[in-house]
Design a protein around this motif. Structure first.
Motif, PDB file in Angstrom:
ATOM      1  N   ALA A 132     -16.917  15.565 -47.423  1.00 32.92           N
ATOM      2  CA  ALA A 132     -16.161  14.476 -48.044  1.00 32.92           C
ATOM      3  C   ALA A 132     -14.951  15.062 -48.762  1.00 32.92           C
ATOM      4  O   ALA A 132     -15.051  16.087 -49.423  1.00 32.92           O
ATOM      5  N   ILE A 133     -13.828  14.402 -48.583  1.00 35.36           N
ATOM      6  CA  ILE A 133     -12.594  14.812 -49.247  1.00 35.36           C
ATOM      7  C   ILE A 133     -12.116  13.635 -50.074  1.00 35.36           C
ATOM      8  O   ILE A 133     -11.891  12.553 -49.536  1.00 35.36           O
ATOM      9  N   ASN A 134     -11.986  13.840 -51.382  1.00 31.98           N
ATOM     10  CA  ASN A 134     -11.564  12.759 -52.262  1.00 31.98           C
ATOM     11  C   ASN A 134     -10.079  12.482 -52.065  1.00 31.98           C
ATOM     12  O   ASN A 134      -9.237  13.353 -52.276  1.00 31.98           O
ATOM     13  N   ILE A 135      -9.771  11.253 -51.679  1.00 31.70           N
ATOM     14  CA  ILE A 135      -8.393  10.853 -51.403  1.00 31.70           C
ATOM     15  C   ILE A 135      -7.530  10.941 -52.663  1.00 31.70           C
ATOM     16  O   ILE A 135      -6.337  11.220 -52.596  1.00 31.70           O
ATOM     17  N   ASN A 136      -8.114  10.732 -53.831  1.00 37.84           N
ATOM     18  CA  ASN A 136      -7.341  10.759 -55.079  1.00 37.84           C
ATOM     19  C   ASN A 136      -6.709  12.118 -55.354  1.00 37.84           C
ATOM     20  O   ASN A 136      -5.733  12.208 -56.088  1.00 37.84           O
ATOM     21  N   THR A 137      -7.247  13.187 -54.755  1.00 39.96           N
ATOM     22  CA  THR A 137      -6.652  14.504 -54.966  1.00 39.96           C
ATOM     23  C   THR A 137      -5.306  14.636 -54.259  1.00 39.96           C
ATOM     24  O   THR A 137      -4.553  15.561 -54.537  1.00 39.96           O
ATOM     25  N   LEU A 138      -5.003  13.723 -53.359  1.00 36.45           N
ATOM     26  CA  LEU A 138      -3.703  13.734 -52.677  1.00 36.45           C
ATOM     27  C   LEU A 138      -2.604  13.071 -53.503  1.00 36.45           C
ATOM     28  O   LEU A 138      -1.425  13.260 -53.230  1.00 36.45           O
ATOM     29  N   MET A 139      -2.980  12.272 -54.493  1.00 34.17           N
ATOM     30  CA  MET A 139      -1.996  11.509 -55.252  1.00 34.17           C
ATOM     31  C   MET A 139      -0.942  12.385 -55.935  1.00 34.17           C
ATOM     32  O   MET A 139       0.245  12.085 -55.834  1.00 34.17           O
ATOM     33  N   PRO A 140      -1.304  13.471 -56.622  1.00 29.84           N
ATOM     34  CA  PRO A 140      -0.248  14.299 -57.225  1.00 29.84           C
ATOM     35  C   PRO A 140       0.731  14.851 -56.187  1.00 29.84           C
ATOM     36  O   PRO A 140       1.936  14.894 -56.433  1.00 29.84           O
ATOM     37  N   LEU A 141       0.227  15.233 -55.023  1.00 28.95           N
ATOM     38  CA  LEU A 141       1.107  15.758 -53.984  1.00 28.95           C
ATOM     39  C   LEU A 141       2.047  14.673 -53.466  1.00 28.95           C
ATOM     40  O   LEU A 141       3.241  14.905 -53.293  1.00 28.95           O
ATOM     41  N   ALA A 142       1.519  13.489 -53.230  1.00 29.72           N
ATOM     42  CA  ALA A 142       2.352  12.393 -52.729  1.00 29.72           C
ATOM     43  C   ALA A 142       3.435  12.024 -53.742  1.00 29.72           C
ATOM     44  O   ALA A 142       4.610  11.871 -53.386  1.00 29.72           O
ATOM     45  N   LEU A 143       3.045  11.879 -55.005  1.00 30.72           N
ATOM     46  CA  LEU A 143       4.023  11.516 -56.038  1.00 30.72           C
ATOM     47  C   LEU A 143       5.071  12.616 -56.237  1.00 30.72           C
ATOM     48  O   LEU A 143       6.268  12.333 -56.336  1.00 30.72           O
ATOM     49  N   SER A 144       4.623  13.853 -56.284  1.00 24.25           N
ATOM     50  CA  SER A 144       5.583  14.940 -56.492  1.00 24.25           C
ATOM     51  C   SER A 144       6.527  15.080 -55.310  1.00 24.25           C
ATOM     52  O   SER A 144       7.696  15.415 -55.483  1.00 24.25           O
ATOM     53  N   THR A 145       6.051  14.803 -54.114  1.00 22.89           N
ATOM     54  CA  THR A 145       6.913  14.872 -52.933  1.00 22.89           C
ATOM     55  C   THR A 145       7.995  13.805 -52.999  1.00 22.89           C
ATOM     56  O   THR A 145       9.176  14.085 -52.746  1.00 22.89           O
ATOM     57  N   ILE A 146       7.609  12.585 -53.346  1.00 26.37           N
ATOM     58  CA  ILE A 146       8.590  11.485 -53.450  1.00 26.37           C
ATOM     59  C   ILE A 146       9.622  11.787 -54.530  1.00 26.37           C
ATOM     60  O   ILE A 146      10.833  11.637 -54.313  1.00 26.37           O
ATOM     61  N   ILE A 147       9.156  12.219 -55.698  1.00 29.03           N
ATOM     62  CA  ILE A 147      10.067  12.533 -56.802  1.00 29.03           C
ATOM     63  C   ILE A 147      10.981  13.700 -56.418  1.00 29.03           C
ATOM     64  O   ILE A 147      12.187  13.672 -56.668  1.00 29.03           O
ATOM     65  N   SER A 148      10.412  14.715 -55.784  1.00 31.10           N
ATOM     66  CA  SER A 148      11.202  15.885 -55.382  1.00 31.10           C
ATOM     67  C   SER A 148      12.296  15.525 -54.385  1.00 31.10           C
ATOM     68  O   SER A 148      13.431  15.991 -54.512  1.00 31.10           O
ATOM     69  N   ILE A 149      11.958  14.709 -53.411  1.00 30.17           N
ATOM     70  CA  ILE A 149      12.957  14.296 -52.417  1.00 30.17           C
ATOM     71  C   ILE A 149      14.103  13.567 -53.106  1.00 30.17           C
ATOM     72  O   ILE A 149      15.274  13.824 -52.834  1.00 30.17           O
ATOM     73  N   GLY A 150      13.764  12.644 -54.029  1.00 30.37           N
ATOM     74  CA  GLY A 150      14.801  11.922 -54.774  1.00 30.37           C
ATOM     75  C   GLY A 150      15.687  12.851 -55.582  1.00 30.37           C
ATOM     76  O   GLY A 150      16.920  12.737 -55.554  1.00 30.37           O
ATOM     77  N   LEU A 151      15.071  13.786 -56.297  1.00 32.78           N
ATOM     78  CA  LEU A 151      15.848  14.722 -57.114  1.00 32.78           C
ATOM     79  C   LEU A 151      16.736  15.627 -56.256  1.00 32.78           C
ATOM     80  O   LEU A 151      17.892  15.886 -56.602  1.00 32.78           O
ATOM     81  N   ILE A 152      16.215  16.090 -55.152  1.00 30.36           N
ATOM     82  CA  ILE A 152      17.005  16.974 -54.287  1.00 30.36           C
ATOM     83  C   ILE A 152      18.193  16.213 -53.689  1.00 30.36           C
ATOM     84  O   ILE A 152      19.300  16.753 -53.619  1.00 30.36           O
ATOM     85  N   ILE A 153      17.993  14.970 -53.304  1.00 26.73           N
ATOM     86  CA  ILE A 153      19.105  14.159 -52.782  1.00 26.73           C
ATOM     87  C   ILE A 153      20.177  13.973 -53.850  1.00 26.73           C
ATOM     88  O   ILE A 153      21.369  14.154 -53.589  1.00 26.73           O
ATOM     89  N   VAL A 154      19.760  13.623 -55.064  1.00 21.48           N
ATOM     90  CA  VAL A 154      20.723  13.459 -56.161  1.00 21.48           C
ATOM     91  C   VAL A 154      21.446  14.782 -56.430  1.00 21.48           C
ATOM     92  O   VAL A 154      22.661  14.807 -56.626  1.00 21.48           O
TER      93      VAL A 154
END
Length: 165
Positions: free
Chosen positions: A129-151
């Motif tokens: 079993a793999i807890n899906i909630n452990t992916l949340m920090p990666l997903a959020l940091s990826t979205i934020i990182s992409i936005g910051l890098i574009i800016v």
């Protein structure tokens, strides 16, 4: 104007570096997912002979955890996958093995691999079993990182294009 240009270049570079740092923090915080996948690959491999109509049952005890089963069998054909409750189910064939991923909507739940063929099958499998909630920090940091890098890139371009008067 020259000071503004230099400021844009510095600000853009700092924002890009911040984006990269946030991305790596997300990877670090999501390291639990990699241990879950590693245990699936290196975990205990089971083997069971199942007769026609029989099944292998995997219990799921946690809502929101993806139950993953990796198996192959002597028939070389996929077994029927049955779940006891609603949820998301994916079955894929990957390099001669079958990968089943089930995310139940309610707990407890079961996932069964059923031999729906007319002959016995030896099944070699592992599950976890793999807890899906452990992916949340990666997903959020990826979205934020992409936005910051574009800016940051936009600021670098503006800083490079502006001409001093």
């Amino acid at each position: 104007m020259k000071l503004m240009r230099k400021g844009l270049l510095i600000t853009g570079a700092v924002i890009i570096i911040l984006g990269v740092v946030i991305f790596f923090i997300g990877i670090y915080l999501s390291s639990g997912i990699t241990s879950g996948i590693a245990s699936l690959v290196t975990g205990i491999h089971n083997e069971t002979m199942i007769s026609p109509g029989s099944s292998i049952v995997v219990n799921t005890n946690e809502t929101g955890a993806a139950v993953t089963v990796v198996y192959n069998d002597t028939l070389g054909k996929p077994l029927q996958v049955i779940t006891s409750g609603p949820g998301q189910l994916e079955v894929e064939s990957v390099e001669g093995q079958y990968v089943v991923i089930y995310v139940p909507e309610a707990s407890p739940s079961t996932l069964s691999l059923v031999n729906n063929y007319s002959e016995n099958a030896m099944v070699y499998y592992t599950y976890g079993a793999i807890n899906i909630n452990t992916l949340m920090p990666l997903a959020l940091s990826t979205i934020i990182s992409i936005g910051l890098i574009i800016v940051g890139i936009i600021l670098l371009i503006l800083g490079a294009v502006l001409k001093s008067k």
